[in-house]
Design a protein around this motif. Structure first.
Motif, PDB file in Angstrom:
ATOM      1  N   GLU B  21      -3.832   4.623   1.298  1.00  0.00           N
ATOM      2  CA  GLU B  21      -3.798   4.233  -0.114  1.00  0.00           C
ATOM      3  C   GLU B  21      -2.459   4.608  -0.746  1.00  0.00           C
ATOM      4  OE1 GLU B  21      -6.193   5.718   1.406  1.00  0.00           O
ATOM      5  OE2 GLU B  21      -7.763   4.187   1.376  1.00  0.00           O
ATOM      6  N   ARG B  22      -1.995   5.824  -0.412  1.00  0.00           N
ATOM      7  CA  ARG B  22      -0.707   6.239  -0.976  1.00  0.00           C
ATOM      8  C   ARG B  22       0.427   5.338  -0.502  1.00  0.00           C
ATOM      9  NH1 ARG B  22      -0.004  11.524   1.205  1.00  0.00           N
ATOM     10  NH2 ARG B  22      -2.193  11.491   1.822  1.00  0.00           N
ATOM     11  N   ILE B  23       0.355   4.921   0.758  1.00  0.00           N
ATOM     12  CA  ILE B  23       1.394   4.033   1.280  1.00  0.00           C
ATOM     13  C   ILE B  23       1.392   2.710   0.529  1.00  0.00           C
ATOM     14  CG2 ILE B  23       2.121   2.717   3.304  1.00  0.00           C
ATOM     15  CD1 ILE B  23       0.975   5.002   5.035  1.00  0.00           C
ATOM     16  N   LEU B  24       0.209   2.128   0.372  1.00  0.00           N
ATOM     17  CA  LEU B  24       0.143   0.833  -0.310  1.00  0.00           C
ATOM     18  C   LEU B  24       0.558   0.959  -1.780  1.00  0.00           C
ATOM     19  CD1 LEU B  24      -2.904  -1.296   0.881  1.00  0.00           C
ATOM     20  CD2 LEU B  24      -0.498  -1.919   0.755  1.00  0.00           C
ATOM     21  N   LYS B  25       0.215   2.085  -2.372  1.00  0.00           N
ATOM     22  CA  LYS B  25       0.605   2.286  -3.767  1.00  0.00           C
ATOM     23  C   LYS B  25       2.128   2.371  -3.896  1.00  0.00           C
ATOM     24  CE  LYS B  25      -0.331   5.374  -7.707  1.00  0.00           C
ATOM     25  NZ  LYS B  25      -1.020   6.624  -8.129  1.00  0.00           N
ATOM     26  N   ALA B  26       2.738   3.153  -2.983  1.00  0.00           N
ATOM     27  CA  ALA B  26       4.194   3.266  -3.014  1.00  0.00           C
ATOM     28  C   ALA B  26       4.837   1.923  -2.709  1.00  0.00           C
ATOM     29  CB  ALA B  26       4.658   4.321  -2.002  1.00  0.00           C
ATOM     30  N   ALA B  27       4.269   1.182  -1.763  1.00  0.00           N
ATOM     31  CA  ALA B  27       4.827  -0.130  -1.432  1.00  0.00           C
ATOM     32  C   ALA B  27       4.766  -1.048  -2.641  1.00  0.00           C
ATOM     33  CB  ALA B  27       4.067  -0.739  -0.250  1.00  0.00           C
ATOM     34  N   THR B  28       3.669  -0.995  -3.365  1.00  0.00           N
ATOM     35  CA  THR B  28       3.549  -1.839  -4.552  1.00  0.00           C
ATOM     36  C   THR B  28       4.629  -1.489  -5.567  1.00  0.00           C
ATOM     37  OG1 THR B  28       1.160  -2.031  -4.202  1.00  0.00           O
ATOM     38  CG2 THR B  28       1.992  -2.513  -6.414  1.00  0.00           C
ATOM     39  N   ALA B  68       0.590  -6.753   3.887  1.00  0.00           N
ATOM     40  CA  ALA B  68      -0.509  -6.070   3.202  1.00  0.00           C
ATOM     41  C   ALA B  68      -0.210  -5.913   1.724  1.00  0.00           C
ATOM     42  CB  ALA B  68      -0.735  -4.697   3.847  1.00  0.00           C
ATOM     43  N   TYR B  69       1.049  -5.645   1.412  1.00  0.00           N
ATOM     44  CA  TYR B  69       1.462  -5.532   0.005  1.00  0.00           C
ATOM     45  C   TYR B  69       1.219  -6.844  -0.737  1.00  0.00           C
ATOM     46  CZ  TYR B  69       5.123  -6.352  -3.506  1.00  0.00           C
ATOM     47  OH  TYR B  69       5.818  -6.741  -4.615  1.00  0.00           O
ATOM     48  N   LEU B  70       1.655  -7.941  -0.150  1.00  0.00           N
ATOM     49  CA  LEU B  70       1.461  -9.237  -0.810  1.00  0.00           C
ATOM     50  C   LEU B  70      -0.031  -9.552  -0.932  1.00  0.00           C
ATOM     51  CD1 LEU B  70       4.311 -11.350   0.830  1.00  0.00           C
ATOM     52  CD2 LEU B  70       4.237 -10.361  -1.462  1.00  0.00           C
ATOM     53  N   GLN B  71      -0.765  -9.269   0.133  1.00  0.00           N
ATOM     54  CA  GLN B  71      -2.200  -9.555   0.097  1.00  0.00           C
ATOM     55  C   GLN B  71      -2.900  -8.758  -0.991  1.00  0.00           C
ATOM     56  OE1 GLN B  71      -4.484 -12.045   0.722  1.00  0.00           O
ATOM     57  NE2 GLN B  71      -3.288 -12.074   2.614  1.00  0.00           N
ATOM     58  N   SER B  72      -2.453  -7.508  -1.184  1.00  0.00           N
ATOM     59  CA  SER B  72      -3.091  -6.694  -2.220  1.00  0.00           C
ATOM     60  C   SER B  72      -2.766  -7.231  -3.611  1.00  0.00           C
ATOM     61  CB  SER B  72      -2.614  -5.246  -2.098  1.00  0.00           C
ATOM     62  OG  SER B  72      -1.318  -5.091  -2.636  1.00  0.00           O
ATOM     63  N   LEU B  73      -1.627  -7.916  -3.733  1.00  0.00           N
ATOM     64  CA  LEU B  73      -1.274  -8.464  -5.039  1.00  0.00           C
ATOM     65  C   LEU B  73      -2.080  -9.708  -5.369  1.00  0.00           C
ATOM     66  CD1 LEU B  73       2.609  -8.150  -5.309  1.00  0.00           C
ATOM     67  CD2 LEU B  73       0.834  -6.756  -6.370  1.00  0.00           C
ATOM     68  N   VAL B  74      -2.515 -10.423  -4.349  1.00  0.00           N
ATOM     69  CA  VAL B  74      -3.212 -11.686  -4.583  1.00  0.00           C
ATOM     70  C   VAL B  74      -4.420 -11.450  -5.466  1.00  0.00           C
ATOM     71  CG1 VAL B  74      -4.588 -13.464  -3.481  1.00  0.00           C
ATOM     72  CG2 VAL B  74      -2.385 -12.832  -2.511  1.00  0.00           C
ATOM     73  N   ASP B  75      -5.251 -10.497  -5.066  1.00  0.00           N
ATOM     74  CA  ASP B  75      -6.472 -10.251  -5.826  1.00  0.00           C
ATOM     75  C   ASP B  75      -6.175  -9.739  -7.231  1.00  0.00           C
ATOM     76  OD1 ASP B  75      -7.619 -10.828  -3.342  1.00  0.00           O
ATOM     77  OD2 ASP B  75      -7.501  -8.719  -2.757  1.00  0.00           O
ATOM     78  N   ALA B  76      -5.055  -9.027  -7.358  1.00  0.00           N
ATOM     79  CA  ALA B  76      -4.758  -8.423  -8.651  1.00  0.00           C
ATOM     80  C   ALA B  76      -4.156  -9.422  -9.634  1.00  0.00           C
ATOM     81  CB  ALA B  76      -3.808  -7.241  -8.466  1.00  0.00           C
TER      82      ALA B  76
END
Lengths: 213, 213
Positions: B21-28, B68-76
């Motif tokens: 989670e921390r990695i994805l948060k930092a990536a975002t 994964a970063y882009l995918q996490s943005l899709v839903d948001a």
DNA sequence: CCTTAAGCATACCGATCGTTTTACATAAGC
DNA sequence: GCTTATGTAAAACGATCGGTATGCTTAAGG
């Protein structure tokens, strides 16, 4: 592979005096097609048929070459305001002409606007390339505003900014979708905006022969 | 500098199980603010407070992390179509909501749309990041089209594509000019387009209570 | 011609990139 | 409390980047 006949220096023939022009030409091709970050100085010197030594004597750094590249695009891409000595199309045609894109005959991926691409590629707003791109984008809108103002539009600033935004939308979306069909969509919106703005002109000043086509 | 008390490994405390989670948060944060190319894996591991080893056990390559970063943005970021079970604003408000941007309170440079930025940063149309961005942009327009269709607009595909293009124009121009004021310009155009399209609806089907605000 | 400014090939530099390795430490669940 | 999955620090790898150095070659103008 495909090395020259002898083994000393025979691969690339000396090309004579036009090194700077070849460099800028190669920079235009490669930076536009691949972006500035994906284009290395080695590839650039190869395509330009110029040694890296010569490359760096003409442009002391990559940043300066990028600057010269962007500067050379300004004169080529900015819409020109109407001048009295040159026969000009109608203001409507001038404003809508920015949406008539001619794709090169290549199969290369489509990359809409070099200045927008540089803005995204160089995130630092203080970087010279980013600032050059911003200055171009402002000037682009200003030119459109000038055309609209000379046509007697009530709010030329708004129309210029709107058309510039439509252009950027078509360019950016075209880059993302790898297609230039977005220009037609932007143009259709632009037509209604321009026609609506131009419709208010006739009540302020009489319609001239160059008013509408 | 500011090293820990002893000299072996005391700098960063162990953070427990939430590494991914921390990695994805930092990536975002970093990818959005600086772009994917300008963000190195070292900086990312530092900001995420995660060792590079752990980083690479969760995401075997930078490309996969970008995916994964882009995918996490899709839903948001995708606008949601109206659903019968959830109270929804009017179609007009839904369509125009995409132009209501809330700038973060930081002084960081403004970068409009992460997907557009990735498209420009990764020129290769075959690259996974570029294709993910293209897919998002298509889906974005499709969602707008769906909303327009459910509102009874005559040509929902055109309206959806037009609004998507306006959004991209505001985002790309905002990135270039380092400003979010472009959203207001795009919204004003969008309002006239939506209102014009919605004006044709009432003759086809009666105006409902959620029609206009 | 013949001088010389301009261009040539190539190896190399230090920095930084994404990625891997080595050896070690601890939080969490039974 | 022990086990083990999960985490850690730090060095180093090979590749590639922008940029430099060295030594040689040739096209162009008087």
């Amino acid at each position: 592979m495909l090395k020259g006949v002898t083994e000393s220096h025979p691969v690339r023939r000396r090309r004579g005096r036009g090194a700077r022009e070849r460099i800028l030409k190669a920079a235009t091709q490669l930076f536009t097609a691949q972006g500035v970050n994906a284009t290395g100085m080695d590839q650039l010197s190869t395509v330009a048929e110029v040694s890296k030594r010569t490359l760096y004597t003409h442009f002391p750094s990559k940043d300066e070459l990028v600057g010269a590249y962007l500067q050379s695009l300004v004169d080529a891409l900015l819409p020109v305001p109407p001048s009295p000595d040159r026969p000009t199309p109608s203001p409507r045609e001038q404003l809508l002409a920015v949406f008539d894109w001619k794709r090169p005959e290549t199969t290369a991926p489509f990359r809409g606007c070099p200045f927008l691409n540089v803005s995204a590629e160089v995130p630092d707003p203080g970087h010279s390339a980013h600032q050059l791109a911003a200055a171009y984008k402002r000037e682009f809108a200003r030119r459109l505003t000038d055309i609209a103002r000379q046509a007697g539009v009530a709010d030329p600033e708004t129309l210029g900014e709107q058309l510039a935004l439509l252009f950027d939308g078509a360019a950016a979306r075209g880059t993302a979708l790898n297609s230039s069909h977005t220009a037609a969509c932007a143009r259709s919106i632009a037509e209604s905006l321009v026609d609506a703005a131009l419709a208010g002109v006739s009540v302020m000043r009489p319609v001239t022969s160059s008013q509408r086509h």
